[in-house]
Structure formats: structure tokens, C-alpha cells
Motif scaffolding. Structure first.
Motif, PDB file in Angstrom:
ATOM      1  N   ASP A  37       0.838  -1.202   0.000  1.00 56.53           N
ATOM      2  CA  ASP A  37       0.000   0.000   0.000  1.00 56.53           C
ATOM      3  C   ASP A  37       0.873   1.253   0.000  1.00 56.53           C
ATOM      4  OD1 ASP A  37      -2.169  -1.678   0.135  1.00 56.53           O
ATOM      5  OD2 ASP A  37      -2.835  -1.030   2.120  1.00 56.53           O
ATOM      6  N   LEU A  41       0.950   4.106  -2.865  1.00 54.38           N
ATOM      7  CA  LEU A  41       0.620   5.476  -2.467  1.00 54.38           C
ATOM      8  C   LEU A  41       1.756   6.430  -2.811  1.00 54.38           C
ATOM      9  CD1 LEU A  41      -1.260   7.478  -1.003  1.00 54.38           C
ATOM     10  CD2 LEU A  41      -0.151   6.806   1.140  1.00 54.38           C
ATOM     11  N   TYR A  54      -4.050  11.833  -2.762  1.00 51.87           N
ATOM     12  CA  TYR A  54      -5.034  11.091  -1.967  1.00 51.87           C
ATOM     13  C   TYR A  54      -6.361  10.930  -2.700  1.00 51.87           C
ATOM     14  CZ  TYR A  54      -2.035  10.637   2.059  1.00 51.87           C
ATOM     15  OH  TYR A  54      -1.010  10.265   2.893  1.00 51.87           O
ATOM     16  N   ARG A  55      -6.683  11.841  -3.597  1.00 52.68           N
ATOM     17  CA  ARG A  55      -7.875  11.647  -4.429  1.00 52.68           C
ATOM     18  C   ARG A  55      -7.692  10.419  -5.317  1.00 52.68           C
ATOM     19  NH1 ARG A  55      -8.613  16.593  -7.931  1.00 52.68           N
ATOM     20  NH2 ARG A  55     -10.403  15.418  -8.728  1.00 52.68           N
ATOM     21  N   TRP A  57      -5.613   7.909  -4.710  1.00 53.82           N
ATOM     22  CA  TRP A  57      -5.529   6.744  -3.826  1.00 53.82           C
ATOM     23  C   TRP A  57      -6.923   6.282  -3.386  1.00 53.82           C
ATOM     24  CZ3 TRP A  57      -2.761   2.871  -2.076  1.00 53.82           C
ATOM     25  CH2 TRP A  57      -3.057   2.293  -0.834  1.00 53.82           C
ATOM     26  N   GLU A  58      -7.744   7.227  -2.972  1.00 53.03           N
ATOM     27  CA  GLU A  58      -9.088   6.868  -2.511  1.00 53.03           C
ATOM     28  C   GLU A  58      -9.930   6.296  -3.648  1.00 53.03           C
ATOM     29  OE1 GLU A  58     -10.375  10.512  -0.787  1.00 53.03           O
ATOM     30  OE2 GLU A  58      -9.049  10.305   0.960  1.00 53.03           O
ATOM     31  N   ARG A  61      -8.692   2.634  -4.195  1.00 60.67           N
ATOM     32  CA  ARG A  61      -9.135   1.688  -3.168  1.00 60.67           C
ATOM     33  C   ARG A  61     -10.647   1.468  -3.205  1.00 60.67           C
ATOM     34  NH1 ARG A  61      -5.356  -0.592  -0.184  1.00 60.67           N
ATOM     35  NH2 ARG A  61      -6.821  -2.232  -0.742  1.00 60.67           N
ATOM     36  N   ALA A  62     -11.392   2.504  -3.614  1.00 59.91           N
ATOM     37  CA  ALA A  62     -12.845   2.350  -3.726  1.00 59.91           C
ATOM     38  C   ALA A  62     -13.216   1.463  -4.915  1.00 59.91           C
ATOM     39  CB  ALA A  62     -13.503   3.720  -3.866  1.00 59.91           C
TER      40      ALA A  62
END
Length: 229
Positions: A37, A41, A54-55, A57-58, A61-62
Motif C-alpha cells: 500500500d 501510495l 489522496y484523491r 488513492w481513494e 481503493r474504492a
């Protein structure tokens, strides 16, 4: 190689730098992530802002419940998913290359095997992946494995140069080598975090705010007169 007395003086100066910067910045808690991870990242973080990283990354993962699902995605889907992080074509190729190689070598996408390697072995293994450099590898060691290493990003590199902690022409890779030699192990994580915060808010690449700097009286300001780094 620095002589013992010189190294002791360097360590004392670094302790003073950490103490001064820590007074101006809130304490940071060390977060431990899964090694794979953390690697992905950090790949997403290359050449972009934290918010965009982070946008991406999220979104990743979603979209995928695990890394096997990302490997099974239709061509171009991972690239489109991480588009908010920028350079999505390049980063998706790197991520999928890492996942594919790990599955071929380990049977599934995992980096658990590097936990038994020493620091130099782990860096050598990680930088063997296309698109993974020393800084990215150091982030995995620092944030996932809890190793006492200091990753050198653009802020750490710039401030180390300006403070004269490394030679004026030192590359990021050479800066990594020098800082991990002269910075006491127990201060490496804290110094990394503090220099990033300082680089974002005060010692910026352009127009550094030297008048507001807690290190102004002990900083030779290397390179600032020419526009800085």
C-alpha cells in the motif's frame, strides 16, 4: 568520510534544527501502512500535490477490493481511476508493473517478503521495479517497515542544500546517502516530517520567507541569492 569530531558537531547541529522546527510545528504521529500500500501510495504522490495524490488513492481503493482486482481490470481502467493524481498513464504502468511482477514472483501481490531484508537489501529490491527510485523505496522503509531512514523529497533536498548539510551540487540520491549517514537514527523520521512542513510553509522553492524562519540565524542560505532551489 566525516571524522568523529565533525560527525558529533553535525549531529548536534541537526538536533538543534529538529528542536527549533518542532517548536513551530505540531507533533506528527508515525503511521504504519502495509508495504505494498505504501509503495503504491508513494508512486501516486510523485509530481503532484498531497490532495491530488489522496484523491487518486481513494479512487483506487474504492474501485478495487484488493490488488488482484486491479490486475484483472480492463486495459486503461486503472489509468482512468487514478487520473486525479496526475501522470496517470505513467503511474498506472508503474503500479501494474509492480503488481504483475509480485504476483509472478510471490504468487500474489505482496511485499511482506521485504520485512526480512536489511535496509540496503530492501532498497535494492524495491528500486529494481521500473519507476521506483530511492526516495520511493525509502518511504516504504520509513512508513511501512518503521526503519530509521530519511526519505529525501524535493523539500528535504532543497532545505538540506540551503542549510549546507550537503554539498551545494549534491543530487537527491547523494543527499539521501549523506543525511542517512549524519542524521542520528532516532531523528530521521522527525527531521523528514519537519523539513517537509518547513519547506511548504516557510522555506519555499521560490521567495523563501527567511524573515519568518526559525533557522535564519544558523542558515547559510546556500543558493537563495540565485533564486533558490
Amino acid at each position: 568520510m566525516t571524522d568523529p569530531a565533525g560527525r558529533q558537531n553535525e549531529a548536534q547541529r541537526i538536533r538543534q534544527i529538529v528542536a527549533r522546527l518542532a517548536r513551530a510545528q505540531p507533533a506528527s504521529r508515525k503511521v504504519r501502512r502495509d508495504p505494498l500500500d505504501e509503495l503504491i501510495l508513494t508512486i501516486l504522490s510523485q509530481s503532484t500535490s498531497d490532495a491530488n495524490c489522496y484523491r487518486g488513492w481513494e479512487a483506487l481503493r474504492a474501485k478495487y477490493p484488493d490488488w488482484e482486482a486491479a490486475l484483472a481490470a480492463p486495459p486503461g481502467e486503472v489509468e482512468e481511476t487514478i487520473r486525479p493524481a496526475g501522470l496517470s498513464k505513467q503511474k498506472s504502468a508503474t503500479i501494474l508493473g509492480v503488481l504483475s511482477r509480485l504476483r509472478n514472483e510471490q504468487g500474489s501481490p505482496t511485499l511482506d517478503q521485504i520485512q526480512t531484508l536489511d535496509d540496503s537489501e530492501a532498497v535494492e529490491y524495491l528500486t529494481g521495479f521500473k519507476g521506483v527510485g530511492v526516495k520511493t523505496a525509502a518511504c516504504v522503509l520509513c512508513f511501512a517497515l518503521g526503519r530509521d531512514v530519511i526519505p529525501v523529497d524535493t523539500h528535504v533536498h532543497r532545505i538540506a542544500l540551503r542549510l549546507g548539510l550537503v554539498p551545494e551540487n549534491a543530487s537527491a540520491v547523494r543527499t539521501h546517502e549523506i543525511l542517512n549517514e549524519i542524521v542520528p537514527p532516532e531523528l530521521r523520521y522527525e527531521l523528514h516530517v519537519l523539513l517537509i512542513g518547513h519547506g511548504r510553509s516557510v522555506c519555499t522553492a521560490r521567495k523563501p520567507r527567511c524573515g519568518e524562519c526559525d533557522l535564519a540565524d544558523c542558515c547559510p542560505k546556500v543558493g537563495i541569492h540565485t533564486g533558490g532551489r
